[in-house]
Design a protein around this motif. Structure first.
Motif, PDB file in Angstrom:
ATOM      1  N   THR A  32      36.040  38.986  46.320  1.00  0.00           N
ATOM      2  CA  THR A  32      36.243  40.447  46.346  1.00  0.00           C
ATOM      3  C   THR A  32      36.416  40.961  47.778  1.00  0.00           C
ATOM      4  O   THR A  32      36.197  42.139  48.043  1.00  0.00           O
ATOM      5  CB  THR A  32      35.061  41.175  45.686  1.00  0.00           C
ATOM      6  OG1 THR A  32      33.847  40.852  46.383  1.00  0.00           O
ATOM      7  CG2 THR A  32      34.922  40.773  44.231  1.00  0.00           C
ATOM      8  N   ARG A  33      36.817  40.079  48.674  1.00  0.00           N
ATOM      9  CA  ARG A  33      37.120  40.507  50.045  1.00  0.00           C
ATOM     10  C   ARG A  33      38.637  40.598  50.181  1.00  0.00           C
ATOM     11  O   ARG A  33      39.342  39.598  50.054  1.00  0.00           O
ATOM     12  CB  ARG A  33      36.554  39.509  51.057  1.00  0.00           C
ATOM     13  CG  ARG A  33      36.869  39.862  52.510  1.00  0.00           C
ATOM     14  CD  ARG A  33      36.202  38.869  53.449  1.00  0.00           C
ATOM     15  NE  ARG A  33      36.678  37.511  53.219  1.00  0.00           N
ATOM     16  CZ  ARG A  33      37.795  37.000  53.728  1.00  0.00           C
ATOM     17  NH1 ARG A  33      38.578  37.757  54.484  1.00  0.00           N
ATOM     18  NH2 ARG A  33      38.133  35.748  53.470  1.00  0.00           N
ATOM     19  N   TYR A  71      40.287  46.455  52.782  1.00  0.00           N
ATOM     20  CA  TYR A  71      40.314  47.324  51.599  1.00  0.00           C
ATOM     21  C   TYR A  71      39.187  46.995  50.604  1.00  0.00           C
ATOM     22  O   TYR A  71      39.167  47.547  49.509  1.00  0.00           O
ATOM     23  CB  TYR A  71      41.653  47.171  50.864  1.00  0.00           C
ATOM     24  CG  TYR A  71      42.850  47.764  51.559  1.00  0.00           C
ATOM     25  CD1 TYR A  71      43.333  49.022  51.203  1.00  0.00           C
ATOM     26  CD2 TYR A  71      43.522  47.064  52.549  1.00  0.00           C
ATOM     27  CE1 TYR A  71      44.453  49.567  51.819  1.00  0.00           C
ATOM     28  CE2 TYR A  71      44.636  47.594  53.176  1.00  0.00           C
ATOM     29  CZ  TYR A  71      45.094  48.840  52.817  1.00  0.00           C
ATOM     30  OH  TYR A  71      46.199  49.387  53.439  1.00  0.00           O
ATOM     31  N   SER A  72      38.273  46.115  50.957  1.00  0.00           N
ATOM     32  CA  SER A  72      37.307  45.583  49.997  1.00  0.00           C
ATOM     33  C   SER A  72      36.505  46.663  49.290  1.00  0.00           C
ATOM     34  O   SER A  72      36.234  46.557  48.087  1.00  0.00           O
ATOM     35  CB  SER A  72      36.347  44.612  50.707  1.00  0.00           C
ATOM     36  OG  SER A  72      37.045  43.565  51.340  1.00  0.00           O
ATOM     37  N   CYS A 102      47.094  42.909  43.022  1.00  0.00           N
ATOM     38  CA  CYS A 102      46.216  42.874  41.848  1.00  0.00           C
ATOM     39  C   CYS A 102      45.129  41.840  42.127  1.00  0.00           C
ATOM     40  O   CYS A 102      45.395  40.629  42.091  1.00  0.00           O
ATOM     41  CB  CYS A 102      47.017  42.491  40.604  1.00  0.00           C
ATOM     42  SG  CYS A 102      46.033  42.471  39.087  1.00  0.00           S
ATOM     43  N   PRO A 103      43.886  42.252  42.401  1.00  0.00           N
ATOM     44  CA  PRO A 103      42.845  41.308  42.838  1.00  0.00           C
ATOM     45  C   PRO A 103      42.585  40.154  41.871  1.00  0.00           C
ATOM     46  O   PRO A 103      42.443  39.001  42.303  1.00  0.00           O
ATOM     47  CB  PRO A 103      41.608  42.202  42.994  1.00  0.00           C
ATOM     48  CG  PRO A 103      42.157  43.551  43.287  1.00  0.00           C
ATOM     49  CD  PRO A 103      43.413  43.641  42.483  1.00  0.00           C
ATOM     50  N   ASP A 104      42.477  40.419  40.552  1.00  0.00           N
ATOM     51  CA  ASP A 104      42.132  39.330  39.640  1.00  0.00           C
ATOM     52  C   ASP A 104      43.258  38.314  39.479  1.00  0.00           C
ATOM     53  O   ASP A 104      43.050  37.232  38.915  1.00  0.00           O
ATOM     54  CB  ASP A 104      41.679  39.867  38.285  1.00  0.00           C
ATOM     55  CG  ASP A 104      42.776  40.640  37.571  1.00  0.00           C
ATOM     56  OD1 ASP A 104      43.883  40.770  38.130  1.00  0.00           O
ATOM     57  OD2 ASP A 104      42.531  41.130  36.457  1.00  0.00           O
ATOM     58  N   VAL A 105      44.432  38.646  40.004  1.00  0.00           N
ATOM     59  CA  VAL A 105      45.545  37.702  39.996  1.00  0.00           C
ATOM     60  C   VAL A 105      45.779  37.117  41.384  1.00  0.00           C
ATOM     61  O   VAL A 105      45.947  35.898  41.550  1.00  0.00           O
ATOM     62  CB  VAL A 105      46.834  38.384  39.489  1.00  0.00           C
ATOM     63  CG1 VAL A 105      48.028  37.427  39.611  1.00  0.00           C
ATOM     64  CG2 VAL A 105      46.659  38.845  38.061  1.00  0.00           C
ATOM     65  N   ASP A 106      45.776  37.973  42.394  1.00  0.00           N
ATOM     66  CA  ASP A 106      46.155  37.552  43.749  1.00  0.00           C
ATOM     67  C   ASP A 106      44.993  37.028  44.588  1.00  0.00           C
ATOM     68  O   ASP A 106      45.225  36.258  45.527  1.00  0.00           O
ATOM     69  CB  ASP A 106      46.816  38.731  44.488  1.00  0.00           C
ATOM     70  CG  ASP A 106      48.064  39.229  43.773  1.00  0.00           C
ATOM     71  OD1 ASP A 106      48.789  38.395  43.203  1.00  0.00           O
ATOM     72  OD2 ASP A 106      48.315  40.446  43.777  1.00  0.00           O
ATOM     73  N   ALA A 107      43.774  37.449  44.305  1.00  0.00           N
ATOM     74  CA  ALA A 107      42.645  37.004  45.127  1.00  0.00           C
ATOM     75  C   ALA A 107      42.251  35.579  44.754  1.00  0.00           C
ATOM     76  O   ALA A 107      42.109  35.240  43.580  1.00  0.00           O
ATOM     77  CB  ALA A 107      41.463  37.952  44.949  1.00  0.00           C
ATOM     78  N   ALA A 108      42.073  34.769  45.765  1.00  0.00           N
ATOM     79  CA  ALA A 108      41.676  33.385  45.535  1.00  0.00           C
ATOM     80  C   ALA A 108      40.197  33.321  45.186  1.00  0.00           C
ATOM     81  O   ALA A 108      39.413  34.212  45.508  1.00  0.00           O
ATOM     82  CB  ALA A 108      41.970  32.548  46.773  1.00  0.00           C
ATOM     83  N   LEU A 109      39.828  32.230  44.506  1.00  0.00           N
ATOM     84  CA  LEU A 109      38.426  31.978  44.201  1.00  0.00           C
ATOM     85  C   LEU A 109      37.811  31.210  45.354  1.00  0.00           C
ATOM     86  O   LEU A 109      38.356  30.205  45.808  1.00  0.00           O
ATOM     87  CB  LEU A 109      38.305  31.182  42.908  1.00  0.00           C
ATOM     88  CG  LEU A 109      36.900  31.010  42.314  1.00  0.00           C
ATOM     89  CD1 LEU A 109      36.266  32.357  42.003  1.00  0.00           C
ATOM     90  CD2 LEU A 109      36.970  30.161  41.057  1.00  0.00           C
ATOM     91  N   ALA A 133      30.479  37.430  45.586  1.00  0.00           N
ATOM     92  CA  ALA A 133      31.241  38.636  45.886  1.00  0.00           C
ATOM     93  C   ALA A 133      30.721  39.273  47.174  1.00  0.00           C
ATOM     94  O   ALA A 133      29.663  38.911  47.686  1.00  0.00           O
ATOM     95  CB  ALA A 133      31.140  39.612  44.725  1.00  0.00           C
ATOM     96  N   GLU A 134      31.461  40.240  47.704  1.00  0.00           N
ATOM     97  CA  GLU A 134      31.046  40.926  48.923  1.00  0.00           C
ATOM     98  C   GLU A 134      29.727  41.655  48.733  1.00  0.00           C
ATOM     99  O   GLU A 134      28.970  41.843  49.680  1.00  0.00           O
ATOM    100  CB  GLU A 134      32.131  41.913  49.357  1.00  0.00           C
ATOM    101  CG  GLU A 134      33.387  41.268  49.885  1.00  0.00           C
ATOM    102  CD  GLU A 134      33.152  40.480  51.163  1.00  0.00           C
ATOM    103  OE1 GLU A 134      32.968  41.111  52.214  1.00  0.00           O
ATOM    104  OE2 GLU A 134      33.133  39.239  51.093  1.00  0.00           O
TER     105      GLU A 134
END
Length: 308
Positions: A32-33, A71-72, A102-109, A133-134
């Protein structure tokens, strides 16, 4: 005249804007960063904004010379947003550089952290922390909040150090696991997180290596030999004792033998004997003449007793 002046001012403004290039945007998003970064060839001030995809009402986040913006704190994990940045320098402004995010698509785990491997007797215990998460919340909770059927699991890979290409793998649902492995072998391990529902896979942790413990090979050889010696020694003692008992009667006098079944004493005590002694008084010759014929002797009192 006023119309011509406005047109000329518009053309001048467009020309000035065209003189500054748009920033080249790059999204650095893990868990979530969400940090938007850009490259720019000259010194300038930058304005960074964001908006929901359905409203396009932009809100400012950053303004300054830094070539990045965090933007977190403004974007939800399950939302769809537009992010934009423009440069300003010497009274000129560049066009907006826009990126859909789109965070749930573009953000890495994120990669699991604090991997610890501890060796034991023919085993290795593995522990680690899942991605966070942050806010300090586990990412497994973030994923399940956005999609109840979403879960997070972990892929544990391990190999013997002398076999670099022979990886073995296990799928785990917890951050603590024990592997049963051969003793006295050095193993290397690594782990990653994944979510099949979101199609996300983290990077593997750096490898950690350890050597399994176990009883010493020398003891594994000597222990059976020691047990064999103990058994043979016990059998030899029993045989020697039996032979000694067989030869014992011929070496002892008969007066010291004793039958263990009849419980007869080794020495027979001497029997006690008693004799009775009687004292008889005999008359003299004068007494015999004066007194007449001899009378039968009268036994006197017993002055004797038992003499042992």
């Amino acid at each position: 005249m006023p119309m011509k002046l406005l047109v000329m001012l518009g053309l001048i403004r467009l020309s000035a804007a065209a003189d500054l290039p748009k920033p080249e945007l790059m999204m650095d998003a893990v868990n979530t960063r969400y940090v938007l970064r850009w490259n720019y060839s000259t010194t300038a001030n930058f304005t960074a904004q964001w908006a929901f995809s359905h409203s396009l009402s932009y809100r400012g986040v950053c303004f300054g010379v830094e070539a990045h913006c965090d933007y977190s704190a403004h974007l939800d994990y399950s939302g769809l947003f537009f992010l934009r940045v423009r440069a300003e320098a010497k009274g000129q402004m560049s066009d907006w550089a826009i990126r859909e995010f789109c965070p749930d698509v573009d953000a890495a785990l994120g990669t699991p952290s604090e991997l610890v491997v501890e060796a034991g007797d023919s085993m290795v215990t593995v522990s680690f922390k899942e991605p966070m998460a942050e806010s300090g919340e586990p990412m497994s909770s973030v994923l399940s909040q956005n999609s109840p059927e979403a879960t997070m699991a972990f892929r544990l890979c391990f190999r013997a150090e002398d076999a670099p290409s022979q990886w073995q793998a296990k799928t785990l649902n917890t951050t603590l696991h024990t592997l049963s492995l051969p003793a006295h072998t050095r193993y290397c391990l690594k782990v990653r997180a994944f979510s099949e529902h979101f199609g996300k896979r983290s990077r593997y942790t750096p490898e950690q290596c350890t050597t399994t413990l176990g009883s010493s090979l020398l003891w594994r050889i000597l222990l059976p030999l020691l047990l064999l010696l103990v058994v043979l020694g016990g059998l030899g003692f029993l045989w020697t004792r039996r032979r000694w008992r067989q030869f014992l009667p011929s070496a002892l006098p008969s007066s010291m033998m004793m039958d263990s079944k009849s419980h007869q004493p080794l020495l027979v005590p001497r029997e006690t004997s008693c004799a009775v002694t009687a004292v008889v008084a005999m008359p003299t010759a004068e007494q015999a003449v004066s007194d007449g014929p001899a009378l039968a002797p009268t036994p006197g009192p017993e002055t004797g007793g038992c003499h042992c």
